[in-house]
Design a protein around this motif. Structure first.
Motif, PDB file in Angstrom:
ATOM      1  N   GLU A   1      -9.241  -1.429 -22.538  1.00 12.20           N
ATOM      2  CA  GLU A   1      -9.342  -1.035 -21.590  1.00 12.20           C
ATOM      3  C   GLU A   1      -7.747  -2.128 -20.598  1.00 12.20           C
ATOM      4  O   GLU A   1      -7.078  -1.501 -20.373  1.00 12.20           O
ATOM      5  CB  GLU A   1     -10.475  -1.355 -20.590  1.00 12.20           C
ATOM      6  N   PHE A   2      -8.069  -3.634 -21.435  1.00  4.00           N
ATOM      7  CA  PHE A   2      -6.912  -4.211 -21.603  1.00  4.00           C
ATOM      8  C   PHE A   2      -6.669  -4.761 -22.559  1.00  4.00           C
ATOM      9  O   PHE A   2      -7.735  -5.526 -23.433  1.00  4.00           O
ATOM     10  CB  PHE A   2      -7.186  -5.363 -19.687  1.00  4.00           C
ATOM     11  N   THR A   3      -5.648  -4.331 -23.379  1.00  2.71           N
ATOM     12  CA  THR A   3      -5.129  -5.343 -24.746  1.00  2.71           C
ATOM     13  C   THR A   3      -4.700  -6.512 -24.549  1.00  2.71           C
ATOM     14  O   THR A   3      -3.852  -7.088 -23.805  1.00  2.71           O
ATOM     15  CB  THR A   3      -4.497  -4.280 -25.286  1.00  2.71           C
ATOM     16  N   PHE A   4      -5.415  -7.105 -24.927  1.00  2.65           N
ATOM     17  CA  PHE A   4      -5.069  -9.137 -25.419  1.00  2.65           C
ATOM     18  C   PHE A   4      -4.181  -9.446 -26.822  1.00  2.65           C
ATOM     19  O   PHE A   4      -4.704  -9.122 -27.607  1.00  2.65           O
ATOM     20  CB  PHE A   4      -6.868 -10.194 -24.983  1.00  2.65           C
ATOM     21  N   GLU A   5      -3.612  -9.521 -26.018  1.00  2.00           N
ATOM     22  CA  GLU A   5      -2.295 -10.108 -27.342  1.00  2.00           C
ATOM     23  C   GLU A   5      -1.378 -11.478 -27.500  1.00  2.00           C
ATOM     24  O   GLU A   5      -1.565 -10.917 -26.741  1.00  2.00           O
ATOM     25  CB  GLU A   5      -1.468  -9.082 -27.206  1.00  2.00           C
ATOM     26  N   PRO A   6      -2.525 -12.531 -27.898  1.00  2.00           N
ATOM     27  CA  PRO A   6      -1.797 -13.823 -27.575  1.00  2.00           C
ATOM     28  C   PRO A   6      -0.625 -13.577 -28.114  1.00  2.00           C
ATOM     29  O   PRO A   6      -0.292 -13.543 -29.097  1.00  2.00           O
ATOM     30  CB  PRO A   6      -3.258 -14.543 -28.196  1.00  2.00           C
ATOM     31  N   ARG A   7       0.208 -14.855 -27.139  1.00  2.00           N
ATOM     32  CA  ARG A   7       1.462 -15.034 -27.872  1.00  2.00           C
ATOM     33  C   ARG A   7       1.406 -16.780 -28.619  1.00  2.00           C
ATOM     34  O   ARG A   7       2.745 -16.622 -28.855  1.00  2.00           O
ATOM     35  CB  ARG A   7       2.583 -14.918 -26.199  1.00  2.00           C
ATOM     36  N   SER A   8       0.158 -17.256 -27.716  1.00  2.00           N
ATOM     37  CA  SER A   8       0.077 -18.799 -28.589  1.00  2.00           C
ATOM     38  C   SER A   8      -1.009 -19.041 -28.340  1.00  2.00           C
ATOM     39  O   SER A   8      -1.617 -18.685 -27.443  1.00  2.00           O
ATOM     40  CB  SER A   8       0.930 -19.919 -27.644  1.00  2.00           C
ATOM     41  N   ILE A   9      -1.704 -19.810 -29.428  1.00  2.00           N
ATOM     42  CA  ILE A   9      -3.555 -20.491 -29.573  1.00  2.00           C
ATOM     43  C   ILE A   9      -3.373 -21.168 -30.125  1.00  2.00           C
ATOM     44  O   ILE A   9      -2.319 -21.720 -31.066  1.00  2.00           O
ATOM     45  CB  ILE A   9      -4.213 -19.489 -30.478  1.00  2.00           C
ATOM     46  N   THR A  10      -3.379 -22.679 -29.452  1.00  4.40           N
ATOM     47  CA  THR A  10      -3.554 -23.926 -29.829  1.00  4.40           C
ATOM     48  C   THR A  10      -4.784 -24.379 -29.263  1.00  4.40           C
ATOM     49  O   THR A  10      -5.581 -24.337 -28.306  1.00  4.40           O
ATOM     50  CB  THR A  10      -2.174 -24.324 -28.191  1.00  4.40           C
ATOM     51  N   ALA A  11      -4.780 -25.254 -30.895  1.00  4.72           N
ATOM     52  CA  ALA A  11      -6.592 -26.597 -30.152  1.00  4.72           C
ATOM     53  C   ALA A  11      -5.953 -27.430 -29.655  1.00  4.72           C
ATOM     54  O   ALA A  11      -4.997 -27.847 -29.886  1.00  4.72           O
ATOM     55  CB  ALA A  11      -6.591 -25.909 -31.629  1.00  4.72           C
TER      56      ALA A  11
ATOM     57  N   GLU B   1       0.925  -9.276 -21.089  1.00  7.46           N
ATOM     58  CA  GLU B   1       0.990  -8.024 -20.899  1.00  7.46           C
ATOM     59  C   GLU B   1       1.828  -6.833 -19.425  1.00  7.46           C
ATOM     60  O   GLU B   1       1.325  -6.288 -18.898  1.00  7.46           O
ATOM     61  CB  GLU B   1      -0.245  -7.172 -20.624  1.00  7.46           C
ATOM     62  N   GLY B   2       3.420  -7.464 -19.573  1.00 10.20           N
ATOM     63  CA  GLY B   2       4.024  -6.451 -18.916  1.00 10.20           C
ATOM     64  C   GLY B   2       4.616  -7.888 -17.508  1.00 10.20           C
ATOM     65  O   GLY B   2       3.872  -9.108 -17.981  1.00 10.20           O
ATOM     66  N   ALA B   3       5.220  -7.272 -16.741  1.00  8.98           N
ATOM     67  CA  ALA B   3       5.351  -8.322 -15.627  1.00  8.98           C
ATOM     68  C   ALA B   3       4.780  -9.178 -15.198  1.00  8.98           C
ATOM     69  O   ALA B   3       4.625 -10.061 -14.237  1.00  8.98           O
ATOM     70  CB  ALA B   3       6.976  -8.348 -15.162  1.00  8.98           C
ATOM     71  N   GLN B   4       3.798  -8.132 -14.465  1.00 10.19           N
ATOM     72  CA  GLN B   4       2.658  -8.801 -13.566  1.00 10.19           C
ATOM     73  C   GLN B   4       1.603  -8.975 -14.165  1.00 10.19           C
ATOM     74  O   GLN B   4       0.238  -9.000 -13.624  1.00 10.19           O
ATOM     75  CB  GLN B   4       2.826  -7.848 -12.733  1.00 10.19           C
ATOM     76  N   ALA B   5       1.330  -9.593 -15.961  1.00  5.44           N
ATOM     77  CA  ALA B   5      -0.233  -9.505 -16.219  1.00  5.44           C
ATOM     78  C   ALA B   5       0.265 -11.199 -16.947  1.00  5.44           C
ATOM     79  O   ALA B   5       0.580 -10.400 -17.771  1.00  5.44           O
ATOM     80  CB  ALA B   5      -0.902  -8.161 -16.904  1.00  5.44           C
TER      81      ALA B   5
END
Length: 164
Positions: free
Chosen positions: A74-84, A96-100
């Motif tokens: 329904e909503f695709t989560f593609e992290p642009r960064s993951i930081t510990a 995900e686009g300009a508004q999300a």
């Protein structure tokens, strides 16, 4: 099945470093969600997972996916960064686009996710406040992580500070 094995071996290699182990757990969560493997994802979450959300109620995408209320696509989560951050916190951000624009903060204990905080269209700064004196807060040295939304210069986002 091969993807699970490579993720498991990656987590085994990083056992000696809690930050890397926790980052590997969160990376595995997003990979497994992308493939619809909700059983594997459920195994990464504590049964008493603590939830927290900031944003419009209709944007609680990850909560709905993790509880099974909506499908993983329904909503695709593609992290642009993951930081510990430290031994028990991992921050992921993506858009995900300009508004999300979203930020997820995961707290882990012994390789299991125990707390989840989801921020939607919110600028987030993570700072350490433990041993600092009140007049020292605000220095760059106490900032552990800060949002980096792609199109921030075109719009304004409400901001929050998370103390670790």
């Amino acid at each position: 099945m091969a993807a699970c094995n490579s993720s498991e071996s990656h987590m085994m290699e990083s056992d000696s470093n809690p930050e890397m182990q926790n980052k590997a757990v969160v990376e595995t969560l997003y990979k497994e969600l992308a493939h619809g493997r909700t059983e594997t994802v459920a195994g990464l979450l504590a049964s008493d997972l603590e939830w927290w959300f900031h944003g419009p109620p209709q944007r609680q995408h990850m909560m709905r996916v993790l509880t099974g209320e909506s499908g993983f696509n329904e909503f695709t989560f593609e992290p642009r960064s993951i930081t510990a951050i430290g031994d028990d916190c991992v921050v992921a951000e993506g858009w995900e686009g300009a508004q999300a624009y979203w930020v997820h903060v995961w707290s882990l204990k012994d390789g299991l996710i125990t707390q989840f905080r989801e921020y939607f269209n919110t600028w987030l700064t993570v700072r350490v406040l433990g041993d600092l004196r009140p007049w020292e807060v605000g220095h760059e040295s106490d900032t552990l992580w800060q949002s980096q939304p792609r199109d921030l210069y075109k719009r304004s986002l409400p901001g929050l500070m998370l103390a670790i």
